[in-house]
Design a protein around this motif. Structure first.
Motif, PDB file in Angstrom:
ATOM      1  N   ASN A  31       0.754  -1.089   0.055  1.00  0.00           N
ATOM      2  CA  ASN A  31      -0.032  -0.018   0.120  1.00  0.00           C
ATOM      3  C   ASN A  31       0.858   1.269  -0.002  1.00  0.00           C
ATOM      4  O   ASN A  31       0.387   2.275   0.145  1.00  0.00           O
ATOM      5  CB  ASN A  31      -0.960   0.087   1.143  1.00  0.00           C
ATOM      6  CG  ASN A  31      -1.990   0.948   0.855  1.00  0.00           C
ATOM      7  OD1 ASN A  31      -2.434   1.408  -0.367  1.00  0.00           O
ATOM      8  ND2 ASN A  31      -2.732   1.291   1.919  1.00  0.00           N
ATOM      9  N   GLU A  32       2.211   1.125  -0.321  1.00  0.00           N
ATOM     10  CA  GLU A  32       3.046   2.315  -0.453  1.00  0.00           C
ATOM     11  C   GLU A  32       3.089   3.049  -2.021  1.00  0.00           C
ATOM     12  O   GLU A  32       2.688   2.041  -2.983  1.00  0.00           O
ATOM     13  CB  GLU A  32       4.368   1.951  -0.099  1.00  0.00           C
ATOM     14  CG  GLU A  32       5.512   3.074   0.175  1.00  0.00           C
ATOM     15  CD  GLU A  32       6.685   2.837   0.473  1.00  0.00           C
ATOM     16  OE1 GLU A  32       7.614   3.424   0.873  1.00  0.00           O
ATOM     17  OE2 GLU A  32       7.166   1.472   0.382  1.00  0.00           O
ATOM     18  N   ILE A 179      -4.764   8.132  -6.513  1.00  0.00           N
ATOM     19  CA  ILE A 179      -4.302   8.354  -5.008  1.00  0.00           C
ATOM     20  C   ILE A 179      -5.743   7.616  -4.470  1.00  0.00           C
ATOM     21  O   ILE A 179      -5.519   6.812  -3.313  1.00  0.00           O
ATOM     22  CB  ILE A 179      -4.146   9.850  -4.463  1.00  0.00           C
ATOM     23  CG1 ILE A 179      -2.779  10.153  -5.233  1.00  0.00           C
ATOM     24  CG2 ILE A 179      -4.358   9.970  -2.958  1.00  0.00           C
ATOM     25  CD1 ILE A 179      -2.502  11.803  -4.605  1.00  0.00           C
ATOM     26  N   ARG A 180      -6.892   8.082  -4.936  1.00  0.00           N
ATOM     27  CA  ARG A 180      -8.236   7.536  -4.242  1.00  0.00           C
ATOM     28  C   ARG A 180      -8.001   6.009  -4.408  1.00  0.00           C
ATOM     29  O   ARG A 180      -8.551   5.280  -3.319  1.00  0.00           O
ATOM     30  CB  ARG A 180      -9.246   8.205  -4.953  1.00  0.00           C
ATOM     31  CG  ARG A 180     -10.778   7.995  -4.200  1.00  0.00           C
ATOM     32  CD  ARG A 180     -11.607   8.997  -4.966  1.00  0.00           C
ATOM     33  NE  ARG A 180     -11.945   8.525  -6.112  1.00  0.00           N
ATOM     34  CZ  ARG A 180     -12.576   7.396  -6.638  1.00  0.00           C
ATOM     35  NH1 ARG A 180     -13.523   6.872  -5.575  1.00  0.00           N
ATOM     36  NH2 ARG A 180     -12.929   7.186  -7.707  1.00  0.00           N
ATOM     37  N   LYS A 182      -5.491   3.998  -4.498  1.00  0.00           N
ATOM     38  CA  LYS A 182      -4.493   3.627  -3.538  1.00  0.00           C
ATOM     39  C   LYS A 182      -5.169   3.357  -2.068  1.00  0.00           C
ATOM     40  O   LYS A 182      -4.974   2.231  -1.371  1.00  0.00           O
ATOM     41  CB  LYS A 182      -3.059   4.405  -3.491  1.00  0.00           C
ATOM     42  CG  LYS A 182      -2.395   4.051  -2.342  1.00  0.00           C
ATOM     43  CD  LYS A 182      -1.266   5.103  -2.198  1.00  0.00           C
ATOM     44  CE  LYS A 182      -1.209   5.806  -0.947  1.00  0.00           C
ATOM     45  NZ  LYS A 182      -0.614   4.814   0.065  1.00  0.00           N
ATOM     46  N   ASN A 183      -5.971   4.418  -1.712  1.00  0.00           N
ATOM     47  CA  ASN A 183      -6.590   4.319  -0.513  1.00  0.00           C
ATOM     48  C   ASN A 183      -7.708   3.461  -0.394  1.00  0.00           C
ATOM     49  O   ASN A 183      -7.800   2.897   0.472  1.00  0.00           O
ATOM     50  CB  ASN A 183      -6.962   5.744  -0.376  1.00  0.00           C
ATOM     51  CG  ASN A 183      -5.719   6.853  -0.019  1.00  0.00           C
ATOM     52  OD1 ASN A 183      -4.715   6.326   0.280  1.00  0.00           O
ATOM     53  ND2 ASN A 183      -5.870   8.066  -0.214  1.00  0.00           N
ATOM     54  N   GLU A 184      -8.557   3.471  -1.643  1.00  0.00           N
ATOM     55  CA  GLU A 184      -9.826   2.506  -1.213  1.00  0.00           C
ATOM     56  C   GLU A 184      -9.655   1.000  -1.646  1.00  0.00           C
ATOM     57  O   GLU A 184     -10.160   0.334  -0.891  1.00  0.00           O
ATOM     58  CB  GLU A 184     -10.882   3.130  -2.314  1.00  0.00           C
ATOM     59  CG  GLU A 184     -11.575   4.399  -1.731  1.00  0.00           C
ATOM     60  CD  GLU A 184     -12.551   5.022  -2.659  1.00  0.00           C
ATOM     61  OE1 GLU A 184     -12.941   4.122  -3.732  1.00  0.00           O
ATOM     62  OE2 GLU A 184     -12.832   6.343  -2.490  1.00  0.00           O
ATOM     63  N   GLY A 186      -6.646  -0.249  -1.546  1.00  0.00           N
ATOM     64  CA  GLY A 186      -5.338  -0.699  -0.991  1.00  0.00           C
ATOM     65  C   GLY A 186      -4.248  -1.452  -2.249  1.00  0.00           C
ATOM     66  O   GLY A 186      -3.330  -2.040  -1.853  1.00  0.00           O
ATOM     67  N   ASP A 204       4.302   8.266  -1.424  1.00  0.00           N
ATOM     68  CA  ASP A 204       4.686   8.279   0.033  1.00  0.00           C
ATOM     69  C   ASP A 204       6.213   8.295  -0.016  1.00  0.00           C
ATOM     70  O   ASP A 204       6.911   9.031   0.920  1.00  0.00           O
ATOM     71  CB  ASP A 204       4.146   6.857   0.555  1.00  0.00           C
ATOM     72  CG  ASP A 204       2.815   6.796   0.428  1.00  0.00           C
ATOM     73  OD1 ASP A 204       2.129   7.806   1.034  1.00  0.00           O
ATOM     74  OD2 ASP A 204       2.290   5.766   0.173  1.00  0.00           O
TER      75      ASP A 204
END
Ligand SMILES: Nc1ncnc2c1ncn2[C@@H]1O[C@H](COP(=O)(O)OP(=O)(O)OP(=O)(O)O)[C@@H](O)[C@H]1O
Ligand SMILES: [Mg+2]
Length: 357
Positions: A31-32, A179-180, A182-184, A186, A204
């Motif tokens: 998740n980086e 980016i979304r 990545k966050n949603e 993973g 990151d």
């Protein structure tokens, strides 16, 4: 800290006798969002291709979740790659391109249809299902390539300059979408760009490369505020890079004037590189500055003015929200903590690494 998901260990690669990657080591956590940043030809795409399995390293190992996958073919790796040159199937329409990986996995028709719709919405190309790929613009093709990678829900996305053919506004929208994702979802990202602003916005961790070597690895803040050498400072954002001499701890001589700084441990009378960001140069009255000079050039950049100031025989780049017309006599002041001191490269070898060709 969790164990890395991806490990590149001592990777070397040569083409036709010239070394492209030299014992490169890189690890990426789950998740980086890691960005490879560097000038053209420094080995970014080669690194990505080795990780994706499209290229075999001459030396070194690729580990995924602790397993050696150096020799595993691309389709068996849990990675999806979006190439620098969008590799869509030109004889298929948009929907068939996006569906390709899902059909191989034998997903149901309804599932595939939903996924296509979802992915097209994500990349802002709703309703494009039936369009032929060859009728799309470069930026649209790039977005389809991203959509095609996303629907496979890969653990890792390898993206090689995926936003290169898009205009600024679209690029910014896509940056937010990625980016979304990545966050949603993973997803772990290994991203390649030579746009430093994009790298600073999204990552990151930024890995600054030059000529097959990693120059510095760190958070965007670390890379921007504490560049480890003049190459990194020069590549990330604008900088004034000036020859200096460390007189003693917390005092450096630049262009014949003594500036207070916060750095210690460089020794006495030691030649150093001094890096000062343009926004950290304060223009004050000509008699009050550590150096005095004359504004030689000014352009309006929207938020600030960009000026060149000739002072001490050096052309300083200065950013300021205040306007100093050409010909104005000014003094130059820099706060001690805004002065970065760097060791000069010691050997010729190191010099070569630090030089942008
Ligand atoms: N298949 C190949 N055969 C010979 N040389 C190659 C091959 N692939 C890459 N190279 C060379 O390796 C060097 C690194 O290439 P690479 O594509 O990794 O650079 P890059 O950092 O991605 O650059 P860019 O920002 O221009 O895409 C270049 O000098 C390139 O010419
Ligand atoms: Mg490349």
């Amino acid at each position: 800290m969790s164990q890395p998901l991806i490990n590149l260990i001592d990777i070397s690669k040569s083409y036709d006798g010239s070394t492209i990657l030299d014992e490169l080591n890189l690890s990426v956590r789950e998740n980086e969002f890691v960005t490879l940043l560097g000038p053209s030809g420094c080995g970014k795409t080669t690194t990505l291709r080795i990780l994706g399995g499209f290229e075999t390293p001459d030396k070194g190992r690729v580990l995924f979740d602790g397993r050696d996958i150096t020799k595993m073919p691309p389709n068996r790796r849990m990675l999806n790659t979006v190439f620098q040159k969008y590799a869509l199937f030109t004889h298929m329409n948009v929907a068939d391109n996006i569906a390709f990986g899902l059909q191989i996995k034998k997903k149901s028709g309804n599932y595939i249809k939903d996924k296509i719709k979802y992915a097209l919405k994500l990349v802002n190309l709703e309703g494009f299902e039936k369009r032929s790929v060859s009728s799309l613009s470069g930026g649209q093709q790039q977005r389809i390539a991203i959509a095609r990678a996303i629907v496979n829900e890969p653990k890792v996305l390898l993206l090689d300059e995926p936003l290169g053919a898009m205009d600024l506004k679209l690029r910014q929208d896509m940056q937010y979408e990625l980016i979304r994702l990545k966050n949603e979802l993973g997803i772990t990202f290994l991203y390649v760009t030579h746009d430093q602003e994009e790298a600073l916005t999204m990552s990151d961790t930024i890995v600054v490369m030059n000529q097959g070597y990693i120059q510095q690895m760190g958070t965007p803040e670390e890379i921007y505020n504490e560049p480890q050498n003049a190459f990194v400072a020069d590549f990330i954002g604008d900088s004034n890079i000036i020859d200096g001499c460390m007189i003693r701890d917390e005092l450096v001589e630049i262009l014949g004037a003594k500036f207070a700084c916060v750095d210690k441990g460089f020794g006495c009378n030691k030649p150093v590189d001094v890096v000062i960001r343009p926004e950290d140069v304060d223009l004050i009255g000509p008699e009050e500055g550590t150096l005095s000079g004359v504004v030689s050039h000014i352009i309006f950049k929207g938020v600030h003015y960009e000026m060149e100031v000739m002072a001490g025989g050096f052309e300083w780049l200065v950013h300021s929200t205040d306007c100093f017309p050409v010909g104005t006599r000014v003094g130059i002041h820099v706060d001690p903590f805004d002065i970065q001191i760097m060791n000069k490269p010691e050997s010729e070898d190191e010099e070569a690494i630090g030089t942008d060709e």
